[in-house]
Design a protein around this motif. Structure first.
Motif, PDB file in Angstrom:
ATOM      1  N   ARG A   1       0.839  -1.209   0.000  1.00 12.38           N
ATOM      2  CA  ARG A   1       0.000   0.000   0.000  1.00 12.38           C
ATOM      3  C   ARG A   1       0.870   1.254   0.000  1.00 12.38           C
ATOM      4  O   ARG A   1       0.618   2.199  -0.763  1.00 12.38           O
ATOM      5  N   THR A   2       1.899   1.271   0.816  1.00 10.53           N
ATOM      6  CA  THR A   2       2.781   2.433   0.867  1.00 10.53           C
ATOM      7  C   THR A   2       3.448   2.669  -0.492  1.00 10.53           C
ATOM      8  O   THR A   2       3.520   3.807  -0.972  1.00 10.53           O
ATOM      9  N   ALA A   3       3.933   1.592  -1.117  1.00 15.17           N
ATOM     10  CA  ALA A   3       4.580   1.727  -2.427  1.00 15.17           C
ATOM     11  C   ALA A   3       3.578   2.190  -3.482  1.00 15.17           C
ATOM     12  O   ALA A   3       3.893   3.049  -4.329  1.00 15.17           O
ATOM     13  N   PHE A   4       2.388   1.636  -3.476  1.00 14.45           N
ATOM     14  CA  PHE A   4       1.358   2.033  -4.431  1.00 14.45           C
ATOM     15  C   PHE A   4       1.072   3.525  -4.338  1.00 14.45           C
ATOM     16  O   PHE A   4       1.013   4.235  -5.345  1.00 14.45           O
ATOM     17  N   ARG A   5       0.878   3.998  -3.149  1.00 12.44           N
ATOM     18  CA  ARG A   5       0.477   5.398  -2.980  1.00 12.44           C
ATOM     19  C   ARG A   5       1.616   6.355  -3.302  1.00 12.44           C
ATOM     20  O   ARG A   5       1.384   7.471  -3.762  1.00 12.44           O
ATOM     21  N   ALA A   6       2.851   5.906  -3.084  1.00 12.85           N
ATOM     22  CA  ALA A   6       3.994   6.757  -3.421  1.00 12.85           C
ATOM     23  C   ALA A   6       4.229   6.831  -4.921  1.00 12.85           C
ATOM     24  O   ALA A   6       4.856   7.781  -5.414  1.00 12.85           O
ATOM     25  N   ALA A   7       3.719   5.848  -5.689  1.00 13.48           N
ATOM     26  CA  ALA A   7       3.982   5.801  -7.128  1.00 13.48           C
ATOM     27  C   ALA A   7       3.262   6.891  -7.900  1.00 13.48           C
ATOM     28  O   ALA A   7       3.669   7.219  -9.018  1.00 13.48           O
ATOM     29  N   GLY A   8       2.189   7.409  -7.374  1.00 10.97           N
ATOM     30  CA  GLY A   8       1.545   8.568  -8.000  1.00 10.97           C
ATOM     31  C   GLY A   8       0.255   8.304  -8.724  1.00 10.97           C
ATOM     32  O   GLY A   8      -0.504   9.221  -9.002  1.00 10.97           O
ATOM     33  N   GLY A   9      -0.013   7.060  -9.124  1.00  7.98           N
ATOM     34  CA  GLY A   9      -1.286   6.716  -9.730  1.00  7.98           C
ATOM     35  C   GLY A   9      -1.637   7.543 -10.948  1.00  7.98           C
ATOM     36  O   GLY A   9      -0.817   7.779 -11.842  1.00  7.98           O
ATOM     37  N   ALA A  10      -2.890   7.993 -10.988  1.00  4.79           N
ATOM     38  CA  ALA A  10      -3.400   8.732 -12.143  1.00  4.79           C
ATOM     39  C   ALA A  10      -2.619  10.012 -12.389  1.00  4.79           C
ATOM     40  O   ALA A  10      -2.394  10.398 -13.548  1.00  4.79           O
ATOM     41  N   ARG A  11      -2.210  10.687 -11.328  1.00  3.57           N
ATOM     42  CA  ARG A  11      -1.456  11.944 -11.508  1.00  3.57           C
ATOM     43  C   ARG A  11      -0.125  11.689 -12.202  1.00  3.57           C
ATOM     44  O   ARG A  11       0.262  12.424 -13.111  1.00  3.57           O
ATOM     45  N   ALA A  12       0.586  10.650 -11.752  1.00  4.62           N
ATOM     46  CA  ALA A  12       1.870  10.334 -12.378  1.00  4.62           C
ATOM     47  C   ALA A  12       1.672   9.918 -13.825  1.00  4.62           C
ATOM     48  O   ALA A  12       2.434  10.323 -14.719  1.00  4.62           O
ATOM     49  N   ALA A  13       0.652   9.105 -14.096  1.00  3.71           N
ATOM     50  CA  ALA A  13       0.388   8.670 -15.466  1.00  3.71           C
ATOM     51  C   ALA A  13       0.086   9.858 -16.364  1.00  3.71           C
ATOM     52  O   ALA A  13       0.580   9.947 -17.500  1.00  3.71           O
ATOM     53  N   ALA A  14      -0.722  10.794 -15.868  1.00  7.72           N
ATOM     54  CA  ALA A  14      -1.063  11.979 -16.659  1.00  7.72           C
ATOM     55  C   ALA A  14       0.184  12.807 -16.967  1.00  7.72           C
ATOM     56  O   ALA A  14       0.342  13.327 -18.076  1.00  7.72           O
ATOM     57  N   THR A  15       1.073  12.922 -16.007  1.00  4.68           N
ATOM     58  CA  THR A  15       2.302  13.688 -16.229  1.00  4.68           C
ATOM     59  C   THR A  15       3.163  13.033 -17.306  1.00  4.68           C
ATOM     60  O   THR A  15       3.712  13.711 -18.191  1.00  4.68           O
ATOM     61  N   HIS A  16       3.296  11.709 -17.259  1.00  7.85           N
ATOM     62  CA  HIS A  16       4.081  11.012 -18.284  1.00  7.85           C
ATOM     63  C   HIS A  16       3.459  11.204 -19.666  1.00  7.85           C
ATOM     64  O   HIS A  16       4.179  11.380 -20.667  1.00  7.85           O
ATOM     65  N   LEU A  17       2.145  11.185 -19.749  1.00  2.55           N
ATOM     66  CA  LEU A  17       1.473  11.390 -21.030  1.00  2.55           C
ATOM     67  C   LEU A  17       1.659  12.816 -21.530  1.00  2.55           C
ATOM     68  O   LEU A  17       1.854  13.046 -22.733  1.00  2.55           O
ATOM     69  N   GLU A  18       1.617  13.774 -20.635  1.00  4.87           N
ATOM     70  CA  GLU A  18       1.878  15.167 -21.033  1.00  4.87           C
ATOM     71  C   GLU A  18       3.289  15.299 -21.595  1.00  4.87           C
ATOM     72  O   GLU A  18       3.503  16.009 -22.596  1.00  4.87           O
TER      73      GLU A  18
END
Length: 408
Positions: free
Chosen positions: A379-396
């Motif tokens: 859970r800690t690793a999942f939440r630190a990974a960034g989820g939708a926000r991180a994915a959106a940044t990579h796509l931008e």
């Protein structure tokens, strides 16, 4: 402002992770649209306002779309590719081409099983990213090195498919974009070596969680805070084979009613329960529902018994909830292995497990602290990974780093 076109198969588990990414991109001012063989399903999951370009495609109902329950191993793989994935790609390709022409995306985001997205984008020279909604594909790709006949068979299928709907001179594997692969997990669950063959284009963003339409009428007051709560679910695509397993789960949990209560998801009503409300009043130990508000419910459960579907596993671990996993087919044995290797759960045999063995596994994940500790670590690793926000940044970044599109 950039435009992003999500190309998805008509499968809930493959659409749900992208919903949060699309919402994040929209919140940042970008244009977002979808291409799918089931526009109604996309709108149900992403909202009525979602812009969806319809595509043709096989529907997973009827004898032609439902894989025989007894298929396992190589025969199941053959059925999946030859009867679903390749026909889906061919059927979707004209709609994907039309959507790209009308919407004009800067980036196509293609699900790993919606091959038309990557192949058509490659042909039209539109940059594309892969949405990897199950990490098992990385493990399978790595394992192909030891299965040369299977690797050759898949390579031939993809080569022929590219010749029909893509750029015959192209070289990219439509399962793994050469530009960006968004993996909705982390190495803490998948394992440190997974995906080595895909190189540094993988971005481990963790689960993408988004607000979903709520299931009206869920009896929240039924939950007893004095007892542990166990959620039992086989997802949305396994109702055809779940009767025996769900019955064993129900029996195992009834035997523990003094200390455990259960919520069982039974979409096809294979248990023959009253799903209209009498169950709430007459049964204080086992609640059976055709659907549940899974994300808010996971905030209040102590263990999950499931089929090791990637989304269900990740959503449980996002909440730090340990699991009993009973894989049925497809990627589920791989995901179940990830759960066990990470120490976050116990695996049982779907087709043979009995109520006593299920009960022992449930007792273990509820009461032996190591399972919850491992689940909380993930859970800690999942939440630190960034989820939708991180994915959106990579796509931008992909949209901003790509040159202007050339004419096909």
């Amino acid at each position: 402002m950039s435009g992003f076109l999500f190309v998805v198969p008509p499968l809930v588990g493959h659409i749900n992770p992208t919903v949060g990414v699309a919402a994040e991109l929209t919140a940042r001012g970008h244009r977002v649209a979808w291409a799918s063989a089931d526009p109604g399903l996309v709108r149900r999951l992403a909202g009525d306002e979602a812009v969806v370009f319809p595509c043709a495609g096989p529907v997973l109902t009827g004898e032609d779309g439902v894989r025989p329950a007894e298929l396992r191993g190589p025969e199941a793989l053959k059925f999946l590719w030859e009867r679903f994935l390749v026909p889906l790609a061919e059927a979707m390709a004209p709609g994907v081409r039309a959507a790209i022409g009308e919407f004009g995306p800067d980036v196509v985001v293609a699900d790993q099983q919606a091959f038309a997205g990557g192949l058509v984008a490659e042909r039209l020279r539109v940059p594309w990213a892969t949405s990897s909604t199950t990490s098992a594909e990385f493990t399978f790709a790595d394992a192909l090195a030891g299965m040369p006949k299977v690797a050759d068979w898949l390579a031939t299928l993809l080569h022929e498919l590219r010749g029909r709907i893509g750029d015959p001179s192209g070289t990219a594997d439509p399962r793994f974009s050469p530009h960006l692969v968004l993996a909705f997990s982390t190495p803490e669950l998948v394992g440190p070596g997974a995906g080595a063959g895909a190189g540094d284009r993988i971005r481990w963003v963790g689960p993408s969680m988004a607000t979903r339409p709520t299931s009206a009428g869920f009896p929240w007051t039924w939950l007893d805070p004095a007892r542990a709560t166990v959620l039992v679910t086989l997802g949305t695509a396994n109702t055809d084979v779940g009767a025996r397993f769900l019955a064993e789960c129900r029996d195992a949990l009834r035997r523990r009613a003094d200390r455990v209560q259960a919520v069982i998801v039974d979409p096809a009503n294979v248990l023959g329960a009253d799903l209209e409300g009498l169950n709430d009043k007459d049964d204080k130990d086992v609640l059976i529902r055709s659907s549940v508000p899974q994300l808010p419910l996971l905030e209040r459960v102590d263990a999950v018994v499931c089929h090791a579907g990637h989304n269900t596993v990740c959503e449980a671990l996002w909440h730090g909830v340990p699991l009993v996993v009973a894989p049925i087919r497809d990627d589920q044995p791989v995901v179940a292995g990830q759960v066990v290797d990470a120490g976050a759960g116990i695996r049982v045999r779907f087709g043979r497990v009995t109520a006593p063995k299920l009960g022992a596994a449930i007792d273990a994940v509820l009461h032996e602290p190591g399972y919850r500790t491992a689940a909380e670590r993930i859970r800690t690793a999942f939440r630190a990974a960034g989820g939708a926000r991180a994915a959106a940044t990579h796509l931008e970044e992909l949209a901003g780093a790509t040159p202007s599109k050339e004419a096909p």
